[in-house]
Design a protein around this motif. Structure first.
Motif, PDB file in Angstrom:
ATOM      1  N   ASP A  59      -7.140   2.363   4.504  1.00 55.67           N
ATOM      2  CA  ASP A  59      -6.022   2.697   5.388  1.00 55.67           C
ATOM      3  C   ASP A  59      -6.221   4.132   5.882  1.00 55.67           C
TER       4      ASP A  59
ATOM      5  N   THR B 198      -2.026  -2.789   6.958  1.00 54.28           N
ATOM      6  CA  THR B 198      -2.755  -1.550   6.657  1.00 54.28           C
ATOM      7  C   THR B 198      -3.949  -1.324   7.581  1.00 54.28           C
TER       8      THR B 198
ATOM      9  N   ASP C 144       0.390  -3.600  -7.630  1.00 54.31           N
ATOM     10  CA  ASP C 144       0.231  -2.783  -6.429  1.00 54.31           C
ATOM     11  C   ASP C 144       0.019  -1.327  -6.844  1.00 54.31           C
ATOM     12  N   TYR C 145       0.086  -0.409  -5.914  1.00 53.84           N
ATOM     13  CA  TYR C 145      -0.239   0.993  -6.164  1.00 53.84           C
ATOM     14  C   TYR C 145       0.751   1.658  -7.121  1.00 53.84           C
TER      15      TYR C 145
ATOM     16  N   ALA D 207       0.845  -1.200   0.000  1.00 50.64           N
ATOM     17  CA  ALA D 207       0.000   0.000   0.000  1.00 50.64           C
ATOM     18  C   ALA D 207       0.876   1.243   0.000  1.00 50.64           C
TER      19      ALA D 207
END
Length: 478
Positions: A121, A24, A80-81, A10
């Motif tokens: 989050d 998270t 992922d991000y 994250a």
């Protein structure tokens, strides 16, 4: 309360300065255990996996120590991000064994509490779970359908799988690897093993439905895909072909349990569990020993073999029986009698002090085990010769003083004991004659027994004293 935590890759946030893999969202109960949870949150895709392949969910159960249990459900999520390929999301539960009471961990495979995506989050805690509620996908009926469809090859596979699992639980061997391209098939067989075991012992059975590194997995049962099967060490079970490599020969306990499940005799499995539950809540090794004993007690003659696996001789037998606490389980003494007769028929070591050996059992069960011992001795002259040393004969003779009918029911053993028990021969001779008048022995063997007793009573022949001054050859007189 069950703690829960979400783990994934994250971006940075107010609560975390750095992005990447991290927890998270966490509930209050799980927060002190994050160092324990972190090593259990990983996921490795199979080698060569592409972006279009649906990868298996890894549902795992671990016991980091006796007071802690961890359940994880991990799924591959792709990017992922940052756009990097290789992200995954793990939802972890941190519980005490008491919170699993009455549950088999595999029953939580499809429980409603598993999250499909990470919670936001935003700095807020996840709630603790007040109750663990099983899903609907795993139950005894699922195991019944599995074994009915697999037929006899499936029962044979379950026998070997249970044998491997019990050895691993007792720290006698490495855990087993389950190979299938279908994760649901892995769940099937983990469920079959779990329902063959008492609930308390199933709570000791660690597993994962998927790992790409079976060679490094520490659990009792590990699922993997065909492309990583060659990495597995120890017993390997190919579930799609109902075959195995390096699998142990089925143990009597495994054959008994697999046969009961395969024939849908759930009452037998429940009876084993009730007997197991009567014992103490101790570790996995002792739990396996108690299971082996319970199966041997409840199985028909010759079906479950020796008691307890590690027990040998009368002392080992009594210790194994005492561990299952027969009085708390309401076990009929006849069960102990028959089991003792089967077990001791294979022993030839000297018995020693029988009375002292029986002392560990509840008083109500000692006569039953003694009757089983005498039945085994009566059936084998070879066993009498090997097992009835002087101490055992003396002990059995003293027990017969308290219950004269005991030896009358086993005349061959009685004659052996009375002929060889230390002490005054006259009482033994009178008892032999008394039993002879009851028609238990023939004249010849009665005569021989009495003759041996009389000879034992006869004093040593008197020898002329040696004259110490007569040394060497006599000299002639001068």
């Amino acid at each position: 309360m069950a703690g829960q935590a979400h783990y994934t890759s994250a971006p940075p946030s107010d609560a975390a300065r750095h992005g990447g893999f991290r927890f998270t969202a966490v509930s209050p109960t799980a927060r002190p255990a994050l160092d324990v949870l972190r090593p259990l949150t990983g996921y490795t895709p199979p080698p060569g996996a592409d972006r279009h392949r649906h990868l298996p969910v890894a549902f795992a159960y671990d016991r980091p120590d006796d007071d802690m249990a961890v359940l994880t459900r991990t799924r591959f999520t792709g990017q992922d991000y940052t756009g990097r390929w290789g992200n995954h999301f793990c939802h972890a539960l941190y519980v005490t064994p008491d919170e699993l009471a009455g549950l088999r961990p595999v029953e939580l495979w499809d429980a409603a509490h598993w999250a499909s995506t990470p919670a936001p989050d935003d700095g807020h805690d996840l709630p603790d779970l007040t109750q663990l509620v099983p899903g609907s996908a795993v139950g005894p009926d699922r195991v019944g359908r599995l074994l009915a469809g697999a037929g006899d090859p499936g029962i044979r596979l379950l026998e070997r799988l249970l044998t491997a699992v019990l050895q691993a639980l007792a720290d006698e061997g490495r855990g087993a690897t389950l190979i299938s391209g279908d994760p649901e098939r892995v769940v099937d067989w983990i469920a079959a093993v779990s329902y063959a075991l008492p609930t308390g012992l199933a709570a000791r059975l660690t597993f994962t439905t998927y790992t790409a590194r079976p060679e490094d997995d520490h659990r009792h049962l590990s699922g993997t895909l065909p492309e990583t099967a060659e990495r597995a060490q120890g017993p390997v079970f190919h579930l799609d072909e109902l075959a195995g490599d390096g699998c142990p020969e089925p143990s009597p306990t495994a054959r008994f349990l697999a046969g009961a499940l395969g024939s849908e005799r759930l009452d037998v499995v429940d009876a084993v569990a009730e007997l197991w539950d009567a014992g103490p809540a101790d570790g996995a090794e002792a739990g396996v020993r108690r299971l082996r004993t319970g199966c041997a007690l409840l199985a028909p003659d010759g079906e479950a073999g020796a008691l307890g696996g590690e027990s040998s001789g009368l002392v080992g037998l009594v210790h194994a029986l005492a561990e299952v606490r027969p009085e708390a389980a309401g076990l009929a003494p006849e069960r102990l009698r028959d089991a003792a007769a089967r077990h001791l028929a294979e022993e030839t070591a000297p018995l020693g002090d029988v009375r002292a050996a029986l002392a560990e059992l509840p008083e109500a069960y000692r006569p039953a085990v003694l009757a089983g011992l005498l039945a085994a001795l009566e059936a084998s002259a070879e066993l009498r010769t090997g097992a009835l040393d002087a101490q055992a004969c003396a002990s059995l003779a003293s027990l017969a003083d308290e219950a004269p009918e005991m030896l009358a029911d086993t005349p061959g053993t009685a004659l052996h004991v009375l002929r060889r028990a230390p002490g005054e021969p006259r009482p033994a001779a009178l008892r032999i004659l008394r039993l002879y008048r009851q028609g238990l022995w023939e004249e010849t063997e009665t005569y021989e027994a009495l003759r041996d007793l009389v000879r034992a009573e006869e004093p040593e022949p008197v020898r002329a004293p040696r004259l110490l001054w007569r040394r060497g050859p006599a000299r002639e007189r001068e």
